[in-house]
Write a protein that holds these residues in place. Structure first.
Motif, PDB file in Angstrom:
ATOM      1  N   GLY A  44      17.001 -82.166  -7.421  1.00  0.00           N
ATOM      2  CA  GLY A  44      16.015 -81.131  -7.715  1.00  0.00           C
ATOM      3  C   GLY A  44      14.974 -81.595  -8.691  1.00  0.00           C
ATOM      4  O   GLY A  44      15.201 -82.520  -9.481  1.00  0.00           O
ATOM      5  N   MET A  45      13.805 -80.961  -8.614  1.00  0.00           N
ATOM      6  CA  MET A  45      12.710 -81.272  -9.527  1.00  0.00           C
ATOM      7  C   MET A  45      11.832 -80.042  -9.721  1.00  0.00           C
ATOM      8  O   MET A  45      11.727 -79.190  -8.844  1.00  0.00           O
ATOM      9  N   THR A  46      11.212 -79.972 -10.895  1.00  0.00           N
ATOM     10  CA  THR A  46      10.289 -78.893 -11.206  1.00  0.00           C
ATOM     11  C   THR A  46       9.002 -79.092 -10.426  1.00  0.00           C
ATOM     12  O   THR A  46       8.521 -80.212 -10.270  1.00  0.00           O
ATOM     13  N   CYS A  47       8.450 -77.988  -9.949  1.00  0.00           N
ATOM     14  CA  CYS A  47       7.255 -78.052  -9.118  1.00  0.00           C
ATOM     15  C   CYS A  47       6.370 -76.836  -9.394  1.00  0.00           C
ATOM     16  O   CYS A  47       6.850 -75.702  -9.361  1.00  0.00           O
ATOM     17  N   SER A  48       5.105 -77.075  -9.671  1.00  0.00           N
ATOM     18  CA  SER A  48       4.157 -75.957  -9.771  1.00  0.00           C
ATOM     19  C   SER A  48       3.120 -76.036  -8.652  1.00  0.00           C
ATOM     20  O   SER A  48       2.231 -75.202  -8.583  1.00  0.00           O
ATOM     21  N   SER A  49       3.258 -77.039  -7.783  1.00  0.00           N
ATOM     22  CA  SER A  49       2.374 -77.165  -6.628  1.00  0.00           C
ATOM     23  C   SER A  49       3.054 -76.541  -5.423  1.00  0.00           C
ATOM     24  O   SER A  49       3.702 -77.206  -4.624  1.00  0.00           O
ATOM     25  N   LEU A  50       2.909 -75.229  -5.317  1.00  0.00           N
ATOM     26  CA  LEU A  50       3.544 -74.435  -4.274  1.00  0.00           C
ATOM     27  C   LEU A  50       2.499 -73.469  -3.746  1.00  0.00           C
ATOM     28  O   LEU A  50       1.757 -72.873  -4.524  1.00  0.00           O
ATOM     29  N   CYS A  51       2.432 -73.332  -2.438  1.00  0.00           N
ATOM     30  CA  CYS A  51       1.394 -72.487  -1.854  1.00  0.00           C
ATOM     31  C   CYS A  51       1.867 -71.924  -0.527  1.00  0.00           C
ATOM     32  O   CYS A  51       2.551 -72.617   0.238  1.00  0.00           O
ATOM     33  N   SER A  52       1.498 -70.691  -0.243  1.00  0.00           N
ATOM     34  CA  SER A  52       1.765 -70.159   1.090  1.00  0.00           C
ATOM     35  C   SER A  52       0.751 -70.768   2.055  1.00  0.00           C
ATOM     36  O   SER A  52      -0.379 -71.064   1.677  1.00  0.00           O
ATOM     37  N   VAL A  53       1.162 -70.971   3.305  1.00  0.00           N
ATOM     38  CA  VAL A  53       0.306 -71.606   4.302  1.00  0.00           C
ATOM     39  C   VAL A  53       0.031 -70.667   5.466  1.00  0.00           C
ATOM     40  O   VAL A  53      -1.118 -70.489   5.865  1.00  0.00           O
ATOM     41  N   ALA A  54       1.076 -70.083   6.036  1.00  0.00           N
ATOM     42  CA  ALA A  54       0.911 -69.260   7.230  1.00  0.00           C
ATOM     43  C   ALA A  54       2.002 -68.202   7.292  1.00  0.00           C
ATOM     44  O   ALA A  54       3.100 -68.393   6.765  1.00  0.00           O
ATOM     45  N   LEU A  55       1.689 -67.098   7.978  1.00  0.00           N
ATOM     46  CA  LEU A  55       2.685 -66.058   8.214  1.00  0.00           C
ATOM     47  C   LEU A  55       3.463 -66.298   9.503  1.00  0.00           C
ATOM     48  O   LEU A  55       4.609 -65.894   9.628  1.00  0.00           O
ATOM     49  N   GLN A  56       2.813 -66.929  10.484  1.00  0.00           N
ATOM     50  CA  GLN A  56       3.454 -67.156  11.775  1.00  0.00           C
ATOM     51  C   GLN A  56       3.304 -68.598  12.193  1.00  0.00           C
ATOM     52  O   GLN A  56       2.196 -68.991  12.555  1.00  0.00           O
ATOM     53  N   PRO A  57       4.327 -69.434  12.104  1.00  0.00           N
ATOM     54  CA  PRO A  57       5.614 -69.112  11.489  1.00  0.00           C
ATOM     55  C   PRO A  57       5.475 -69.092   9.964  1.00  0.00           C
ATOM     56  O   PRO A  57       4.560 -69.709   9.415  1.00  0.00           O
ATOM     57  N   PRO A  58       6.372 -68.384   9.277  1.00  0.00           N
ATOM     58  CA  PRO A  58       6.286 -68.312   7.816  1.00  0.00           C
ATOM     59  C   PRO A  58       6.437 -69.710   7.214  1.00  0.00           C
ATOM     60  O   PRO A  58       7.493 -70.328   7.345  1.00  0.00           O
ATOM     61  N   THR A  59       5.357 -70.189   6.593  1.00  0.00           N
ATOM     62  CA  THR A  59       5.316 -71.570   6.117  1.00  0.00           C
ATOM     63  C   THR A  59       4.742 -71.626   4.716  1.00  0.00           C
ATOM     64  O   THR A  59       3.776 -70.941   4.403  1.00  0.00           O
ATOM     65  N   LEU A  60       5.354 -72.472   3.896  1.00  0.00           N
ATOM     66  CA  LEU A  60       4.824 -72.758   2.566  1.00  0.00           C
ATOM     67  C   LEU A  60       4.718 -74.262   2.426  1.00  0.00           C
ATOM     68  O   LEU A  60       5.190 -75.009   3.278  1.00  0.00           O
ATOM     69  N   LEU A  61       4.071 -74.688   1.349  1.00  0.00           N
ATOM     70  CA  LEU A  61       4.016 -76.119   1.073  1.00  0.00           C
ATOM     71  C   LEU A  61       4.347 -76.372  -0.378  1.00  0.00           C
ATOM     72  O   LEU A  61       4.123 -75.528  -1.238  1.00  0.00           O
TER      73      LEU A  61
END
Length: 177
Positions: A44-61
């Protein structure tokens, strides 16, 4: 008449210190990205670079350092969890940013029953389990796209998310009522 804007401006990019300084002025939520290697070992690692990408399909980065052992394990199993931290979890964010080899010995976590992904049960208010759908190297990091398969809310009461900006932790206080 002004010059047209183009992506071919003949100018060198800013140095790393200037870029970091810019990004500290943009507060972001703090998460810990976790995975388990093929042998079951948690990473595991700390991350502040997180973003939603799409609802269909539900995707984050998430954006992870290219040389990270957590990234290597995540890519081996093609799965990861995003543990969104509450505002009392600053010390845990620091621990997972430190690279300490015994970090999982210092926090309460459980392997999720079906996937085996590590869930930080005391420090996360919400946890999303993801399947890697795509990766893209960018500079010294890798952008990992994850299709969200499950979301678990850990808090029994409204929880304030942990934020990081101006080189310090803060929170967005949630008011009930």
């Amino acid at each position: 008449m002004p010059n047209p804007v183009t992506g071919t401006v003949a100018r060198a990019p800013v140095d790393q210190a200037t870029f970091r300084s810019l990004m500290t002025t943009h507060p972001a939520g703090v998460a810990i990205v976790t995975t388990a290697g093929p042998d079951g070992r948690p990473w595991g690692m700390t991350c502040s670079s997180l973003c939603s990408v799409a609802l269909q399909p539900p995707t984050l980065l998430v954006c992870l350092r290219g040389e990270s052992p957590t990234l290597a394990a995540l890519l081996e199993v093609s799965a990861f969890a995003v543990n969104l931290l509450h505002d009392r979890a600053g010390p845990v964010a620091d621990l997972f940013a430190s690279g300490s080899p015994d970090r999982f010995d210092k926090v309460e976590w459980i392997p999720e029953a079906e996937s085996g992904l590590p869930h930080l049960i005391e420090d996360a208010h919400t946890i999303a389990d993801c399947r890697v759908s795509e990766t893209r190297p960018v500079g010294d990091h890798v952008v990992v796209f994850g299709e969200v398969l499950q979301v678990e809310t850990r808090a029994n009461q409204p929880s304030s998310p942990l934020l990081y900006g101006l080189r310090q932790y803060g929170s967005l206080k949630v008011h009930s009522g």
